[in-house]
Design a protein around this motif. Structure first.
Motif, PDB file in Angstrom:
ATOM      1  N   ILE A 141     -31.905  -3.579  54.771  1.00 54.27           N
ATOM      2  CA  ILE A 141     -30.745  -3.571  53.883  1.00 54.27           C
ATOM      3  C   ILE A 141     -29.486  -3.209  54.661  1.00 54.27           C
ATOM      4  CG2 ILE A 141     -29.669  -2.449  51.885  1.00 54.27           C
ATOM      5  CD1 ILE A 141     -31.907  -4.371  51.152  1.00 54.27           C
ATOM      6  N   ILE A 142     -29.577  -2.197  55.493  1.00 51.18           N
ATOM      7  CA  ILE A 142     -28.425  -1.753  56.286  1.00 51.18           C
ATOM      8  C   ILE A 142     -28.004  -2.845  57.273  1.00 51.18           C
ATOM      9  CG2 ILE A 142     -27.638  -0.081  58.007  1.00 51.18           C
ATOM     10  CD1 ILE A 142     -29.516   1.961  56.661  1.00 51.18           C
ATOM     11  N   GLN A 170     -38.959  -0.032  56.918  1.00 53.50           N
ATOM     12  CA  GLN A 170     -38.543  -1.376  57.311  1.00 53.50           C
ATOM     13  C   GLN A 170     -37.555  -1.955  56.305  1.00 53.50           C
ATOM     14  OE1 GLN A 170     -42.532  -3.037  57.414  1.00 53.50           O
ATOM     15  NE2 GLN A 170     -42.439  -3.302  59.639  1.00 53.50           N
ATOM     16  N   PHE A 171     -37.845  -1.738  55.033  1.00 54.72           N
ATOM     17  CA  PHE A 171     -36.967  -2.263  53.988  1.00 54.72           C
ATOM     18  C   PHE A 171     -35.590  -1.606  54.056  1.00 54.72           C
ATOM     19  CE2 PHE A 171     -35.093  -2.119  49.753  1.00 54.72           C
ATOM     20  CZ  PHE A 171     -35.142  -3.457  49.384  1.00 54.72           C
ATOM     21  N   ILE A 204     -20.835 -14.669  51.537  1.00 57.89           N
ATOM     22  CA  ILE A 204     -20.953 -14.276  52.939  1.00 57.89           C
ATOM     23  C   ILE A 204     -22.169 -13.377  53.098  1.00 57.89           C
ATOM     24  CG2 ILE A 204     -19.859 -13.024  54.836  1.00 57.89           C
ATOM     25  CD1 ILE A 204     -17.163 -13.814  53.652  1.00 57.89           C
ATOM     26  N   SER A 205     -22.358 -12.502  52.132  1.00 60.42           N
ATOM     27  CA  SER A 205     -23.508 -11.596  52.153  1.00 60.42           C
ATOM     28  C   SER A 205     -23.995 -11.417  50.720  1.00 60.42           C
ATOM     29  CB  SER A 205     -23.111 -10.244  52.748  1.00 60.42           C
ATOM     30  OG  SER A 205     -24.189  -9.336  52.688  1.00 60.42           O
ATOM     31  N   ALA A 206     -25.310 -11.431  50.540  1.00 56.54           N
ATOM     32  CA  ALA A 206     -25.859 -11.272  49.190  1.00 56.54           C
ATOM     33  C   ALA A 206     -27.326 -10.894  49.289  1.00 56.54           C
ATOM     34  CB  ALA A 206     -25.696 -12.560  48.386  1.00 56.54           C
ATOM     35  N   PHE A 207     -27.814 -10.246  48.217  1.00 56.11           N
ATOM     36  CA  PHE A 207     -29.227  -9.908  48.107  1.00 56.11           C
ATOM     37  C   PHE A 207     -29.774 -10.560  46.841  1.00 56.11           C
ATOM     38  CE2 PHE A 207     -27.428  -6.423  50.597  1.00 56.11           C
ATOM     39  CZ  PHE A 207     -28.279  -6.427  51.699  1.00 56.11           C
TER      40      PHE A 207
END
Length: 489
Positions: free
Chosen positions: A292-293, A287-288, A205-208
């Protein structure tokens, strides 16, 4: 690399001492191990039983590698009427054989429209041939011997001259039509990373995710290929940390969602399942951190593609975006290490140019690097216009927005700068090295005039955009001239 008679190669292996055989294959430039010679002998025996004519075994290139990429062929024989390729497998599956031969056909069809691709599996003594519909068929060895007999041999000093890098080094930006029409292949390493990344995207669902690699490792092609596969299933946005180029614009016209980083603030991550940040090393720290948030809050998968060496200013380097990426909890990391775009000759030259004390870099002068020396800026400006009209992409340093810098005095207004060519590649690249480039006590290349962006890093960015030929335009710089002469002598 020299062509060789494969009967001669096998008999040399059988009769020579290991050190003698090593010298023998080194002379021919043949890259083959003992097990492969054993497999080659079994192939040759099958052919010799049918037709014991030495001529059908002649003029083979064994273990040939395309000069600019990590692509190898076991046996190649070139003819004016067709090309013959035979792959040797001690054991394999039909799917693997088929996949390899289709790939081989792609690379070789740029030289001749007619290519006969075979694969010999030793353990089953089976000869496969790829047919016109890219399907495998089991054939008799008589077909291979007949084709060898009827081939009009094309003899040459070096098969490298047949392969044009622009035919198979596809860029989403500079070869956009080829890219969108799937006229390219990924390397094995790229495919492995792609499979793993797609698995994460489809099951999370969410990943980096981070994908790193140096110049020429194929980061851009890989991430754009991933997006091409997934964009019909997932709402996908590509964020380019720089100015958009003509390739970006073309993809946008074809329906891709691509935005420059400066406009990223206008996009709501809740509207996307996947966001790909290209050239992430150039993103601002604030910006980074916000990305992430927001990505975590909206359950958006993020891919960060970057090369930490490709920062162009001290501010970008100080931001330490790689450190920020690595500190993301649960991030999946992938690294590309295989050089697929790199011309080995040019890559070796670049390393030797950027440090005048290095002597450990292998370099073979094949004529793809040259230079011109001038002392007059007006002549340089005229020369830049001349070669720009003759197929050369003359890349300049990016000027400051706040002050006039020396390199602007000779740069052409129509030349692309270091920032506009990020992620792009060109067959023929020319760069200017003026009198302010020098070497420090450690041998590293430095720049001794004030510039807003790092001039050495910009020069590196520009030089590494080349696929085939590199030209240096040297202005009143005897130190760099002498270094070039010592490398290219």
């Amino acid at each position: 690399m020299k062509s060789v008679n494969i009967i001669s190669l096998v008999q040399a292996y059988r009769s020579l001492e290991p050190t003698e055989f090593s010298d023998y294959i080194k002379y021919y430039g043949v890259d083959i191990n003992n097990n492969e010679v054993e497999d080659l002998q079994k192939l040759a025996s099958n052919m010799y039983e049918l037709l014991p004519f030495v001529n059908i075994f002649d003029v083979f290139y064994v273990g040939y590698k395309i000069h600019h990429i990590s692509k190898e062929f076991d046996l190649l024989r070139f003819g004016s009427n067709y090309i013959l390729n035979v792959e040797l497998k001690n054991s394999s599956t039909v799917d693997k054989v088929k996949k390899q031969l289709i790939r081989n056909k792609y690379y070789l069809s740029h030289i001749n429209k007619i290519v006969h691709n075979f694969s010999f599996t030793v353990q089953t003594n089976t000869l496969y041939k790829l047919d016109g519909n890219n399907e495998l068929e089991i054939v008799d060895f008589s077909l291979l011997t007949q084709l060898l007999t009827n081939q009009n041999l094309l003899k040459m000093d070096n098969p490298d001259e047949l392969f044009n890098p622009s035919d198979y080094l596809v860029s989403p930006f500079n070869s956009t039509d080829k890219f969108t029409n799937n006229q390219y292949f990924l390397t094995g390493q790229q495919e492995l990373i792609k499979d793993n990344v797609l698995k994460i995207i489809n099951t999370s669902i969410s990943a980096f995710i981070s994908i790193t690699g140096g110049p020429g490792t194929g980061k851009t092609l890989l991430i754009y290929d991933i997006v091409k596969w997934i964009r019909t299933q997932k709402r996908t946005l590509i964020v380019h940390c720089g100015k958009l180029n003509e390739g970006h614009i073309r993809l946008i016209q074809l329906g891709w969602d691509i935005t420059p980083i400066k406009n990223f603030i206008n996009h709501d991550l809740a509207n996307f399942d996947l966001v790909v940040i290209d050239e992430t090393q150039r993103i601002y720290a604030a910006q980074f951190d916000k990305l992430i948030i927001d990505a975590a809050a909206s359950n958006t998968v993020c891919i960060f593609s970057y090369d930490k060496q490709q920062t162009l200013s001290s501010k970008e380097a100080r931001a330490n975006i790689e450190g920020r990426i690595n500190s993301v909890v649960g991030i999946s990391k992938f690294k590309l290490s295989d050089k697929i775009r790199t011309n080995k000759e040019i890559a070796g030259f670049i390393k030797l140019l950027f440090n005048n004390q290095r002597k450990d870099i292998p370099f073979s002068n094949c004529g793809n690097v040259d230079f011109d020396y001038f002392t007059d800026i007006t002549t340089v400006k005229n020369y830049i216009r001349l070669i720009s009209n003759d197929g050369w992409e003359v890349l300049k340093l990016t000027p400051s927005l706040h002050a006039t810098e020396h390199h602007e005095s000779y740069s052409d207004i129509y030349s692309k700068n270091s920032h506009t060519v990020i992620g792009q590649e060109f067959d023929n690249v020319a760069v200017v090295i003026d009198e302010y480039f020098s070497y420090d006590n450690s041998g590293s290349l430095i720049y001794q005039s004030n510039t807003y962006y790092d001039s050495v890093k910009m020069l590196f960015q520009n030089i590494t955009r080349t696929r085939k030929r590199l030209k240096l335009i040297i202005i009143s710089n005897k130190q760099v001239l002498n270094r070039c002469l010592s490398i290219l002598e």
